[in-house]
Design a protein around this motif. Sequence first.
Motif, short mmCIF file in Angstrom:
data_model
loop_
_atom_site.label_atom_id
_atom_site.label_comp_id
_atom_site.label_asym_id
_atom_site.label_seq_id
_atom_site.Cartn_x
_atom_site.Cartn_y
_atom_site.Cartn_z
N HIS A 69 46.67 29.85 33.78
CA HIS A 69 45.64 30.90 33.77
C HIS A 69 44.26 30.33 33.43
CE1 HIS A 69 44.33 35.04 33.69
NE2 HIS A 69 43.74 34.84 32.54
N SER A 70 44.19 29.52 32.39
CA SER A 70 42.88 28.96 32.00
C SER A 70 42.38 27.97 33.05
CB SER A 70 42.99 28.28 30.64
OG SER A 70 43.88 27.18 30.70
N GLU A 71 43.29 27.28 33.73
CA GLU A 71 42.87 26.31 34.73
C GLU A 71 42.39 27.01 36.01
OE1 GLU A 71 44.91 22.66 35.01
OE2 GLU A 71 45.86 22.86 33.06
N VAL A 72 43.04 28.11 36.35
CA VAL A 72 42.54 28.90 37.48
C VAL A 72 41.15 29.43 37.17
CG1 VAL A 72 42.87 31.02 38.81
CG2 VAL A 72 44.82 29.52 38.38
N ALA A 73 40.95 29.89 35.93
CA ALA A 73 39.63 30.38 35.52
C ALA A 73 38.58 29.28 35.64
CB ALA A 73 39.69 30.91 34.09
N GLN A 74 38.94 28.06 35.22
CA GLN A 74 38.01 26.93 35.34
C GLN A 74 37.71 26.62 36.80
OE1 GLN A 74 38.84 23.40 32.74
NE2 GLN A 74 40.50 24.68 31.96
N LEU A 190 50.24 24.13 38.83
CA LEU A 190 49.40 23.06 39.38
C LEU A 190 48.24 22.81 38.43
CD1 LEU A 190 49.12 24.18 43.11
CD2 LEU A 190 50.36 22.19 42.27
N PRO A 191 48.05 21.56 37.98
CA PRO A 191 46.89 21.27 37.12
C PRO A 191 45.59 21.42 37.89
CG PRO A 191 48.07 19.25 37.67
CD PRO A 191 48.88 20.38 38.21
N LEU A 192 44.51 21.53 37.15
CA LEU A 192 43.20 21.80 37.73
C LEU A 192 42.81 20.78 38.79
CD1 LEU A 192 40.54 23.40 37.76
CD2 LEU A 192 39.77 21.99 35.83
N ASP A 193 43.02 19.50 38.51
CA ASP A 193 42.58 18.48 39.47
C ASP A 193 43.32 18.59 40.80
OD1 ASP A 193 44.97 17.62 38.35
OD2 ASP A 193 44.39 15.53 38.19
N GLN A 194 44.60 18.97 40.74
CA GLN A 194 45.35 19.15 41.98
C GLN A 194 44.86 20.37 42.76
OE1 GLN A 194 49.65 18.89 41.92
NE2 GLN A 194 49.63 17.32 40.35
N MET A 195 44.55 21.45 42.04
CA MET A 195 44.01 22.63 42.71
C MET A 195 42.68 22.32 43.37
SD MET A 195 45.01 26.00 40.45
CE MET A 195 44.43 25.44 38.85
N GLN A 196 41.83 21.56 42.66
CA GLN A 196 40.52 21.20 43.23
C GLN A 196 40.69 20.34 44.48
OE1 GLN A 196 39.00 19.45 39.61
NE2 GLN A 196 37.60 21.19 39.24
N ALA A 197 41.66 19.42 44.45
CA ALA A 197 41.91 18.56 45.61
C ALA A 197 42.43 19.39 46.79
CB ALA A 197 42.93 17.47 45.24
N LEU A 198 43.29 20.36 46.50
CA LEU A 198 43.82 21.23 47.56
C LEU A 198 42.70 22.06 48.20
CD1 LEU A 198 47.12 22.37 45.85
CD2 LEU A 198 46.98 21.30 48.12
N VAL A 199 41.82 22.60 47.35
CA VAL A 199 40.70 23.38 47.86
C VAL A 199 39.82 22.51 48.78
CG1 VAL A 199 38.54 24.55 47.23
CG2 VAL A 199 40.64 25.05 45.97
#
Length: 204
Positions: A69-74, A190-199
């Motif tokens: 939740h906090s990582e999606v918010a970030q 999924l950690p934040l860095d992986q989400m950012q890479a996917l985006v």
Amino acid sequence: ENPEVLVEVMDVLQGREEANAANRDLEMLATHKDAIFNDPASWVGGNPEGDITLVEFVDYRCGYCKKAHSEVAQLLESDGNIKWIVKELPILGDASVLASRFAVAVKQVAGGESYHAVADALMAFKGDITMASLSRLGTTFGLDMAAIEARMNTPEVTAEIEQTRALAGLLQISGTPTFVMKDELLRGYLPLDQMQALVAGKRG
């Protein structure tokens, strides 16, 4: 005599199975895209006009949902161009169902801003989820708890939760969190860095 051949065969078979699974996911997402991305009942956050849509299936008692939740918010704050759709999928017992009924009732009675605030609070909540604890939570946000409690067990709230459950079944989702990003089904945290890479990859 040649164990390395067996290893190679296993690698090939695993690669084929992963490819088949990805193709199945693609087909499921294409078949049910309206229910995933355009369901008017689901809450929408982030940037509603964003060029990437992130759909998340959540359970308020799921430890990995709380972590995500906090990582999606970030991710939403740092990017600014992501549309976030939340779907209530209570799968961890009666307390999960109670929390989702409360959250959906808040959304239907008090609107999206109150829902977002309550959902944030439920993700941060560490105690037992009971009607008493939910009433205290609602009161801290100045909500009309009599109206919300009256709404919680209505067909309208039940229908929204059951609709998401049915969609999860069609998409073969059995755990939370599960994400959908564009044409990909992402099961698990999924950690934040992986989400950012996917985006970045989806935009590329």
